[in-house]
Design a protein around this motif. Structure first.
Motif, PDB file in Angstrom:
ATOM      1  N   MET A   1       0.838  -1.191   0.000  1.00  0.00           N
ATOM      2  CA  MET A   1       0.000   0.000   0.000  1.00  0.00           C
ATOM      3  C   MET A   1       0.877   1.246   0.000  1.00  0.00           C
ATOM      4  N   ALA A   2       0.433   2.240  -0.677  1.00  0.00           N
ATOM      5  CA  ALA A   2       1.129   3.519  -0.650  1.00  0.00           C
ATOM      6  C   ALA A   2       0.845   4.201   0.682  1.00  0.00           C
ATOM      7  N   ASP A   3       1.677   5.129   1.060  1.00  0.00           N
ATOM      8  CA  ASP A   3       1.514   5.815   2.346  1.00  0.00           C
ATOM      9  C   ASP A   3       0.157   6.486   2.477  1.00  0.00           C
ATOM     10  N   ILE A   4      -0.293   7.117   1.417  1.00  0.00           N
ATOM     11  CA  ILE A   4      -1.587   7.826   1.473  1.00  0.00           C
ATOM     12  C   ILE A   4      -2.732   6.828   1.653  1.00  0.00           C
ATOM     13  N   GLU A   5      -2.631   5.673   0.992  1.00  0.00           N
ATOM     14  CA  GLU A   5      -3.666   4.645   1.146  1.00  0.00           C
ATOM     15  C   GLU A   5      -3.659   4.083   2.566  1.00  0.00           C
ATOM     16  N   ARG A   6      -2.499   3.866   3.107  1.00  0.00           N
ATOM     17  CA  ARG A   6      -2.374   3.350   4.466  1.00  0.00           C
ATOM     18  C   ARG A   6      -2.976   4.335   5.470  1.00  0.00           C
ATOM     19  N   GLU A   7      -2.705   5.597   5.290  1.00  0.00           N
ATOM     20  CA  GLU A   7      -3.225   6.633   6.187  1.00  0.00           C
ATOM     21  C   GLU A   7      -4.748   6.726   6.088  1.00  0.00           C
ATOM     22  N   THR A   8      -5.274   6.650   4.877  1.00  0.00           N
ATOM     23  CA  THR A   8      -6.721   6.681   4.676  1.00  0.00           C
ATOM     24  C   THR A   8      -7.368   5.476   5.349  1.00  0.00           C
ATOM     25  N   TYR A   9      -6.800   4.319   5.152  1.00  0.00           N
ATOM     26  CA  TYR A   9      -7.326   3.096   5.766  1.00  0.00           C
ATOM     27  C   TYR A   9      -7.320   3.223   7.285  1.00  0.00           C
ATOM     28  N   ARG A  10      -6.212   3.741   7.823  1.00  0.00           N
ATOM     29  CA  ARG A  10      -6.081   3.878   9.267  1.00  0.00           C
ATOM     30  C   ARG A  10      -7.190   4.766   9.842  1.00  0.00           C
ATOM     31  N   HIS A  11      -7.535   5.813   9.133  1.00  0.00           N
ATOM     32  CA  HIS A  11      -8.584   6.722   9.624  1.00  0.00           C
ATOM     33  C   HIS A  11      -9.986   6.166   9.393  1.00  0.00           C
TER      34      HIS A  11
END
Length: 87
Positions: A1-11
């Protein structure tokens, strides 16, 4: 996962993220433990090989290169050859 995708998923999925982090942590710990165990086993095997070579040299003199190599590359004993009590 890209960093932005990981951050979105986390939220968007905080509970699932905690579960995944928990799995990740557990698997990392298991991997470290397995690595330590393998290192200990290799160290024991190396020590046994060195002791056997020492004893052979004390009893018979210099050990040939081929014999030395076979001993150093040997695996753990098989159950039939495990020593006293082996089949």
């Amino acid at each position: 996962m890209a960093d932005i995708e990981r951050e979105t998923y986390r939220h968007q999925y905080p509970e699932e993220n905690r579960t995944m982090v928990s799995f990740q942590t557990r698997f990392e710990q298991q991997g470290k433990q397995q690595g330590k165990q393998q290192g200990k086993q290799q160290g024991k095997q190396q020590g046994k090989a060195e002791m056997l070579l020492f004893l052979l040299e004390q009893k018979f003199g210099a050990v040939g290169k081929e014999v030395r190599q076979r001993i150093e590359e040997a695996d753990a004993p098989t159950p039939c050859c495990a020593g006293p009590g082996g089949s």
